[in-house]
Design a protein around this motif. Structure first.
Motif, short mmCIF file in Angstrom:
data_model
loop_
_atom_site.label_atom_id
_atom_site.label_comp_id
_atom_site.label_asym_id
_atom_site.label_seq_id
_atom_site.Cartn_x
_atom_site.Cartn_y
_atom_site.Cartn_z
N LEU A 144 0.80 -1.17 0.06
CA LEU A 144 -0.23 0.08 0.01
C LEU A 144 0.62 1.34 -0.03
O LEU A 144 0.68 2.32 -0.66
N ILE A 145 1.86 1.20 0.72
CA ILE A 145 2.77 2.34 0.75
C ILE A 145 3.37 2.69 -0.71
O ILE A 145 3.64 3.84 -0.94
N LEU A 146 4.00 1.61 -1.05
CA LEU A 146 4.72 1.87 -2.36
C LEU A 146 3.75 2.31 -3.52
O LEU A 146 4.05 3.05 -4.38
N THR A 147 2.51 1.82 -3.52
CA THR A 147 1.45 2.04 -4.72
C THR A 147 1.27 3.53 -4.25
O THR A 147 1.21 4.39 -5.11
N GLY A 148 0.84 4.09 -2.95
CA GLY A 148 0.66 5.48 -2.72
C GLY A 148 1.92 6.26 -3.31
O GLY A 148 1.65 7.13 -3.84
N TYR A 294 9.60 -9.21 -9.80
CA TYR A 294 10.28 -10.28 -9.79
C TYR A 294 11.01 -10.39 -8.61
O TYR A 294 11.82 -11.32 -7.94
N SER A 295 11.37 -9.19 -7.81
CA SER A 295 12.26 -9.13 -6.48
C SER A 295 11.10 -9.47 -5.24
O SER A 295 11.46 -9.76 -4.18
N CYS A 296 9.86 -9.64 -5.60
CA CYS A 296 8.83 -10.21 -4.59
C CYS A 296 8.92 -11.67 -4.23
O CYS A 296 8.50 -12.12 -5.04
N ILE A 297 9.20 -12.10 -3.01
CA ILE A 297 9.36 -13.27 -2.58
C ILE A 297 8.03 -13.74 -2.62
O ILE A 297 7.88 -15.13 -3.01
N PRO A 326 6.69 -2.77 -11.15
CA PRO A 326 7.74 -2.96 -10.49
C PRO A 326 7.66 -2.22 -8.92
O PRO A 326 6.60 -1.29 -8.94
N GLU A 327 8.30 -2.61 -7.92
CA GLU A 327 8.39 -2.21 -6.70
C GLU A 327 9.65 -1.18 -6.43
O GLU A 327 9.35 0.03 -6.02
#
Length: 415
Positions: A144-148, A294-297, A326-327
């Motif tokens: 949620l934080i990264l999306t915001g 791709y870096s999300c476990i 991407p994150e």
């Protein structure tokens, strides 16, 4: 105040996730040193750098991606030197001579430097290097934080939330470090134990650097799990009123509702493993849209099932489409994504969503998210996060039968 508190609590939980493992060799190299002069600057540097890089990633510009890439390479070089210095004290002395003057000596044998206050700069620099490489698991709260951050173009508010998350992680690591000081004190009384502990940390540091340099850190950690932090974070989120992210409960399979329609894909989007696909081309097909990175476990843990479904049902009307959103800044790089898709063995179409256009069209808030679309382009089921694989596969089978497919395979995959 609620969201900053949740961000801090989510950061605290990262110590239970496998994403923290690459950080530990560098953290525990501070054991036995002054907490205030050595460990605290490292943790502060890590938290501040994570918040800064996370905020910059939201801008999404090419210069940000390049800056982050170069920053990561510089951090890898610095951490590799640090690991070598732990292994060979003579090298540490050589390295420390020019660097001590700058307050950035790499040697752990820094008693004199601590007395002069120079270890503060060294530890802070080490924390900055660690912060450049640390990519925490994206649970619901960090998602949620990264999306915001992306949707608001890196506002001050989201930067503060990222900092709260980083400080939460630093707090839990500080507690672990303080608890380790007693063990270190006991080991120091054992002949030669300190040297072997130092060499062990050096080897672990070099291993962490090597895995990160090869881009394998998330894939290699995907099989580790100390606790279900996603479930804990979801429990925290459920205690506050929040916008519905699109429904997380699975409806009854025999009565799949209509939850919306498949939005169009951007015309200029880049596609991997396939020419661009449109809604018209997908009409009559059952479509599984997997929003991942791709870096999300958590995303990586779902991929064995997604690959198995794509293979099992591809000749029976199923089209799997991976949407790579991407994150972090380094995940915007198309070369990195291509390499990850090849390394992970993904042969189904993957569309690049660097500007979050597809993410926003689905009103998505999580990594990973699954959207199940029937032959008439209607969204009939959604699932967020890991798990519920049996329910998801039965949904695919039901939608294929609805679309008129004959001899739909039964049973469930066990990848």
């Amino acid at each position: 105040m609620v969201l900053p508190l949740l961000a801090y609590l989510a950061g605290l939980l990262t110590i239970l996730s496998p994403c923290i493992l690459p950080v530990l060799p560098f953290l525990f190299s501070r054991v036995g040193h002054s907490f205030r002069r050595s460990a605290l600057p490292l943790l502060a540097g890590m938290a501040l750098t994570f918040a800064a890089t996370g905020s910059l990633a939201a801008l999404g510009g090419g210069w940000v991606v390049q800056a982050h890439q170069w920053g990561r390479m510089a951090a890898l070089a610095a951490l590799a030197l640090f690991g070598l210095a732990l292994l060979w004290p003579a090298l540490a002395e050589v390295l420390s001579q020019p660097l001590v003057k700058l307050g950035a000596g790499l040697s752990r044998r820094s008693d004199r430097a601590q007395q002069r206050g120079e270890a503060v700069g060294a530890s802070a620099l080490l924390g900055v290097a660690v912060g450049l490489l640390w990519a925490p698991c994206a649970g619901p709260i960090l998602g949620l934080i990264l999306t915001g951050a992306v949707l608001q173009a890196g506002s001050t508010g989201t930067a503060l939330l990222l900092l709260a998350y980083g400080l939460g992680a630093a707090t839990s690591l500080a507690v672990a470090l303080l608890a380790s000081d007693r063990l270190a004190a006991a080991l120091k009384r054992t002949r030669g134990a300190g040297l072997w502990m130092r060499r062990g940390l050096g080897a672990a540091a070099l291993a962490a650097v090597g895995v990160s340099a090869l881009g394998l850190e998330q894939a290699s950690l995907a099989g580790w799990a100390l606790a279900d932090t996603n479930r804990l974070e979801q429990a925290l989120l459920s205690r506050i009123p929040a916008a519905d992210p699109g429904g997380t409960s699975a409806p009854a399979i025999s009565r799949l509702p209509v939850l919306g329609t498949l939005p169009p894909f951007p015309k200029r989007a880049t596609w991997l493993n396939s020419p661009p696909l449109s809604r018209d081309q997908l009409w009559g097909k059952v479509v599984l849209v997997d929003i991942w990175t791709y870096s999300c476990i958590n995303c990586l843990r779902t991929l064995p099932h997604v690959r198995a479904w794509a293979s099992k049902y591809k000749d029976h009307g199923l089209v799997v489409i991976g949407v790579h959103t991407p994150e972090f800044a380094f995940e915007h790089d198309l070369g990195n994504v291509r390499a990850a898709v090849r390394r992970l063995g993904l042969t189904y179409p993957v569309v690049i969503d660097n500007d979050f256009a597809i993410w926003k069209s689905f009103r998505n808030t999580y990594w990973p998210s699954f959207y199940f679309i029937d032959g008439q382009g209607r969204i009939r089921h959604r699932h967020f996060g890991e798990g519920a694989y049996d329910t998801s596969e039965r949904t695919i089978q039901e939608l294929l039968r609805e679309a008129g497919q004959k001899d739909v395979p039964t049973g469930l995959v066990r990848p």
